[in-house]
Design an enzyme around this catalytic site. Structure first.
Site, PDB file in Angstrom:
ATOM      1  N   ARG A 108      56.421  14.322 -43.991  1.00 58.72           N
ATOM      2  CA  ARG A 108      55.127  15.155 -43.566  1.00 58.72           C
ATOM      3  C   ARG A 108      54.581  15.247 -44.985  1.00 58.72           C
ATOM      4  NH1 ARG A 108      52.704  19.106 -40.376  1.00 58.72           N
ATOM      5  NH2 ARG A 108      51.624  20.625 -41.445  1.00 58.72           N
ATOM      6  N   HIS A 135      48.892  12.406 -36.648  1.00 56.95           N
ATOM      7  CA  HIS A 135      49.730  13.459 -36.630  1.00 56.95           C
ATOM      8  C   HIS A 135      50.273  13.281 -35.202  1.00 56.95           C
ATOM      9  CE1 HIS A 135      51.953  16.966 -36.824  1.00 56.95           C
ATOM     10  NE2 HIS A 135      51.104  17.793 -36.795  1.00 56.95           N
ATOM     11  N   GLN A 138      52.342  15.677 -32.921  1.00 53.38           N
ATOM     12  CA  GLN A 138      51.728  16.855 -32.163  1.00 53.38           C
ATOM     13  C   GLN A 138      51.108  16.385 -30.832  1.00 53.38           C
ATOM     14  OE1 GLN A 138      51.120  20.227 -33.370  1.00 53.38           O
ATOM     15  NE2 GLN A 138      50.484  20.132 -31.272  1.00 53.38           N
ATOM     16  N   ASP A 231      41.247  22.766 -34.160  1.00 57.60           N
ATOM     17  CA  ASP A 231      42.017  22.719 -35.020  1.00 57.60           C
ATOM     18  C   ASP A 231      41.278  23.343 -36.539  1.00 57.60           C
ATOM     19  OD1 ASP A 231      43.941  22.413 -36.759  1.00 57.60           O
ATOM     20  OD2 ASP A 231      43.790  20.199 -37.104  1.00 57.60           O
ATOM     21  N   CYS A 272      46.636  23.360 -32.369  1.00 51.95           N
ATOM     22  CA  CYS A 272      48.077  22.884 -33.044  1.00 51.95           C
ATOM     23  C   CYS A 272      48.729  24.046 -33.757  1.00 51.95           C
ATOM     24  CB  CYS A 272      47.889  21.547 -33.849  1.00 51.95           C
ATOM     25  SG  CYS A 272      46.881  21.433 -34.960  1.00 51.95           S
ATOM     26  N   ARG A 317      56.641  21.209 -29.231  1.00 54.97           N
ATOM     27  CA  ARG A 317      56.978  20.151 -30.393  1.00 54.97           C
ATOM     28  C   ARG A 317      58.533  20.002 -30.562  1.00 54.97           C
ATOM     29  NH1 ARG A 317      53.852  20.125 -34.963  1.00 54.97           N
ATOM     30  NH2 ARG A 317      54.973  18.493 -35.330  1.00 54.97           N
TER      31      ARG A 317
END
Length: 333
Positions: A108, A135, A138, A231, A272, A317
């Site tokens: 990440r 991503h 996600q 987001d 998210c 997740r």
């Protein structure tokens, strides 16, 4: 059944077909049900994975750690100051060292190139926990959440509000194109996704039966939608002076009562996380002091409403990341 995913990395959804993503979602639901019913096993007992984090995280780290433990694996976490990668040791060399010690690597951080180099040189599966471009883990969680609420993904009307050229805008557009959703990027024109990626997604949508729309009009974009998604407006690593410009550009795209009322009556709100919806964070307080705004990309009323499924999404997740690791490392799935 035999495992067609074994040994494969998970770097971007562009590497996977509609059927493969469907299989990963089905595996996620299977693992979720097993965990809820207390019937889960530890099929990867004794394997070892390492989590490389150049960017801090709550959900990504916890999901990979708990998921690995649930599967029977051992975990090493290396935070932003926990390794010499990119400082005293090249990414290639780091990849070759970690590949000798671990069965899988999660990354990440910032550059998509970094996760690709890790995958190319480590010799083990590498999982993208977030880069500046994509991503993908996600999106699996998002799609599982949508399936749980609507029973399907095909033809879901999905609107993404905000900076549509960031990693979430890119990945949601890619996933929607592959899986047949009606995707709308709702943003100022200078924050639309890259034209080349848009073209690629439109080609994928022709195959799946989905569609890709870019619009600057929040009302047009949200009309009759099943999912309203947003987001944060400024990503980790961007300079503080970006805030003023983003707030000026994106305040008309805040998800609020007007937007949700324009969507379908049964529409859900997704994010998210983390979200700046009140003054309960240091960032929220700082923004209020500088700009007099108490919420940013979504207001408190919508975030806390019955339409909000953000914590279902956050939980998922775990189950989808567990499925990705299991698929990459398991003998049978």
């Amino acid at each position: 059944m035999s495992n067609p995913f074994k040994g494969r990395s998970f770097l971007t959804l562009l590497d996977f077909s509609n059927q493969e993503i469907t299989d990963l979602l089905n595996l996620s639901l299977k693992l979720k049900n097993e965990k809820k019913s207390g019937k889960e096993s530890k099929p990867l007992l004794g394997k070892n994975v390492v989590l490389l984090f150049e960017k801090d995280s709550t959900r990504t780290r916890c999901a990979f750690e708990v998921g690995a433990y649930d599967l029977g694996m051992n975990v090493t976490y290396l935070g932003p100051t926990g390794s010499q990668m990119g400082k005293k040791e090249s990414i290639k060399d780091t990849a070759r060292v970690l590949g000798r010690m671990y069965d899988g690597i999660e990354y990440r951080g910032y550059k998509q190139e970094t996760v690709e180099i890790l995958a190319a040189y480590s010799g083990v599966p590498v999982w993208n926990g977030l880069t500046d471009k994509y991503h993908p883990t996600q999106i699996l969680a998002d799609f599982l959440t949508i399936q749980e609420h609507f029973g399907h993904l095909e033809n879901i009307k999905f609107a993404y509000f905000g900076d549509a050229r960031n990693n979430m805008g890119n990945s949601l557009m890619i996933g929607s194109a592959i899986m047949g959703l009606d995707f709308r990027a709702v943003a100022p024109k200078d924050l639309w996704p890259n034209e080349t990626l848009v073209h690629t997604c439109k080609e994928l949508a022709l195959i799946s039966g989905g569609s890709i729309t870019l619009t600057e009009d929040p009302i047009q974009g949200s009309n009759d939608c099943d999912v309203i998604y947003t987001d944060v407006w400024v990503s980790m690593g961007e300079p503080e002076d970006v805030w003023a410009q983003r707030i000026k550009e994106l305040m008309p795209y805040q998800v609020n009562e007007t937007i949700m009322k324009n969507a379908n009556p049964n529409a859900i709100f997704m994010h998210c996380l983390p979200a700046f919806h009140n003054l309960d964070t240091l960032v929220g307080k700082d923004i209020y002091q500088k700009f007099g705004i108490s919420s940013l990309e979504v207001n408190e009323a919508i975030f806390e409403s019955k339409q909000s499924v953000v914590f279902d999404e956050a939980e998922n997740r775990l189950h989808t990341i567990k499925a990705v690791m299991y698929a990459s490392l398991g003998e049978n799935i």
